[in-house]
Scaffold this active site. Structure first.
Site, PDB file in Angstrom:
ATOM      1  N   ASP A   1      -5.784   3.609   9.885  1.00  0.00           N
ATOM      2  CA  ASP A   1      -5.313   5.002   9.702  1.00  0.00           C
ATOM      3  C   ASP A   1      -5.862   5.932  10.784  1.00  0.00           C
ATOM      4  OD1 ASP A   1      -3.892   4.216   7.504  1.00  0.00           O
ATOM      5  OD2 ASP A   1      -5.379   4.897   6.048  1.00  0.00           O
TER       6      ASP A   1
ATOM      7  N   ASN B   1     -10.392   3.699   4.248  1.00  0.00           N
ATOM      8  CA  ASN B   1      -9.657   3.183   5.407  1.00  0.00           C
ATOM      9  C   ASN B   1     -10.537   2.297   6.295  1.00  0.00           C
ATOM     10  OD1 ASN B   1     -11.113   5.313   6.587  1.00  0.00           O
ATOM     11  ND2 ASN B   1      -9.347   6.681   6.391  1.00  0.00           N
TER      12      ASN B   1
ATOM     13  N   ASP C   1     -10.843  10.820  10.009  1.00  0.00           N
ATOM     14  CA  ASP C   1     -10.498  10.655   8.586  1.00  0.00           C
ATOM     15  C   ASP C   1     -11.169   9.403   8.039  1.00  0.00           C
ATOM     16  OD1 ASP C   1      -9.249  11.337   6.176  1.00  0.00           O
ATOM     17  OD2 ASP C   1      -7.522  10.063   6.597  1.00  0.00           O
TER      18      ASP C   1
ATOM     19  N   GLY D   1       0.829  -1.202   0.000  1.00  0.00           N
ATOM     20  CA  GLY D   1       0.000   0.000   0.000  1.00  0.00           C
ATOM     21  C   GLY D   1       0.859   1.245   0.000  1.00  0.00           C
TER      22      GLY D   1
ATOM     23  N   GLY E   1      -9.155  -9.006   5.059  1.00  0.00           N
ATOM     24  CA  GLY E   1     -10.078  -8.761   3.965  1.00  0.00           C
ATOM     25  C   GLY E   1      -9.545  -7.771   2.945  1.00  0.00           C
TER      26      GLY E   1
END
Length: 381
Positions: A248, A236, A231, A101, A197
């Site tokens: 995050d 996320n 956020d 990522g 997942g």
């Protein structure tokens, strides 16, 4: 990028890491760390220090300038190497794999956590390297409440603080909230459980109503513990057959933040908007917010005591910020020195054993030569 650090990591020795730590330490006081300062810190002869620095510059772990004087900085590649070295020494990781990522403010690599018992299975984990200072720091500061009001702030402080802040809140929330388990933290990097997942944004759900309820349930638990993600969106949240996980966390705030209500509303609105657009599921925002707040305060007191000094109004005050970061630097440096001394002691012991073995072998050879010479003399007689 971190690939540079990974490429040369196995070739770095304790003196290379001492130099990197010296530059890291010096950057607290110098924009470019002078050679004289590195000489004082590393206690290496100038010739050896210069040779090592050239190699570190060549391998892109260190940046060099000659104007207005000769000085050095580390950038993310050097900082990555220091964090990786700490994790390896602590046995928090035994191997690192591919990038899984990347974003504007972090890069994530898969890794392996050694089993606690020799018969156990290695645990797949990820390492999240924060990159908050990679772009213009002024832009970062405008949108990051946790940087407080400090005007002069290097990328090291920004990335380190974001990682420290995220690790602290993850250890506070886990396991009450469904998040990846945090294992270790050093400098700007966090070792954590691999999220289960796939991202909500990339997944077609068979039972979206159930998953929406699960997400809102976790938001409610988080709020009851005195924390707002700040956020939250489909980018996320991980979803799997077992449920959901929120990731995050460095931007989290508490309900005491002056804009807490609108931040919570934005989080929830992002989630509701995604489920309405993709699945046509309609939930009223105001009613959902009221339901989330209905448990506020009932479970928060125990956790609030341990977090309020760091999370009050979603920021760390400037004086506390300086103290917190300085403590973090000192802990890292002390650990590096201790590990280096341990490593050098092991090297010395290994050299001593090797020397003893060589000496024993030499004695055998000498004894053999004496025996041969004695036999030859005897035969001549």
């Amino acid at each position: 990028m971190i690939d540079e650090a990974l490429r040369v990591f196995k070739d770095l020795d304790s003196k290379d890491f001492r130099i990197l730590t010296g530059i890291e330490t010096g950057m607290r006081h110098f924009e470019w760390v002078p050679m004289e300062e590195l000489n004082k810190y590393t206690r290496l002869p100038f010739e050896k220090l210069e040779y090592k620095l050239k190699k570190l510059v060549r391998n892109k772990l260190v940046i060099r300038t000659t104007q207005p004087y000769e000085g050095f900085q580390i950038y993310f590649e050097g900082y990555d190497a220091l964090a990786l070295n700490a994790f390896v020494k602590r046995k928090s990781i035994s191997a690192i794999g591919d990038e899984v990522g990347v974003g504007k403010e972090s890069v994530i690599y898969e890794a392996i956590l050694p089993p606690e018992l020799a018969i156990g299975e290695p645990v797949p984990v990820v390492i999240k390297f924060h990159r908050e200072g990679r772009t213009s720091f002024k832009q970062i500061k405008r949108v990051r409440e946790h940087l407080g009001e400090r005007e002069h702030f290097s990328w090291i402080y920004a990335a380190r603080l974001a990682a420290q802040r995220e690790y602290d809140i993850m250890t506070t929330l886990y396991p009450e909230v469904s998040i990846p388990k945090p294992f270790d933290h050093n400098r700007h990097a966090i070792v954590m459980e691999l999220a289960k997942g796939s991202l909500l944004s990339k997944t077609k759900l068979i039972d979206p109503e159930w998953y929406l309820d699960e997400i809102l349930k976790q938001v409610k638990i988080t709020y009851s513990l005195g924390v707002i993600h700040a956020d939250l969106s489909e980018y996320n949240i991980f979803v799997s057959e077992d449920g959901i996980q929120l990731i995050d966390w460095p931007q989290y705030v508490t309900p005491e933040h002056p804009h807490a209500d609108e931040i919570l509303e934005r989080d929830v609105s992002n989630v509701l908007t995604h489920f309405f657009r993709k699945y046509g599921i309609k939930r009223e925002l105001d009613e959902t917010i009221r339901e989330i707040k209905s448990q506020a305060g009932k479970n928060a007191e125990d956790i609030k005591e341990g977090t309020e000094s760091r999370t009050d109004k979603g920021t760390i005050e400037e004086g506390e910020l300086e103290e917190t970061l300085e403590e973090g630097f000192e802990e890292d440096i002390e650990e590096d020195i201790f590990q280096e001394e341990e490593f050098e002691a092991e090297e010395f012991e290994a050299e001593k054993i090797k020397s003893d073995e060589t000496e024993a072998e030499n004695r055998k050879i000498q004894n053999f030569k004496k025996a041969v010479s004695k036999k030859e003399t005897s035969d001549k007689e």
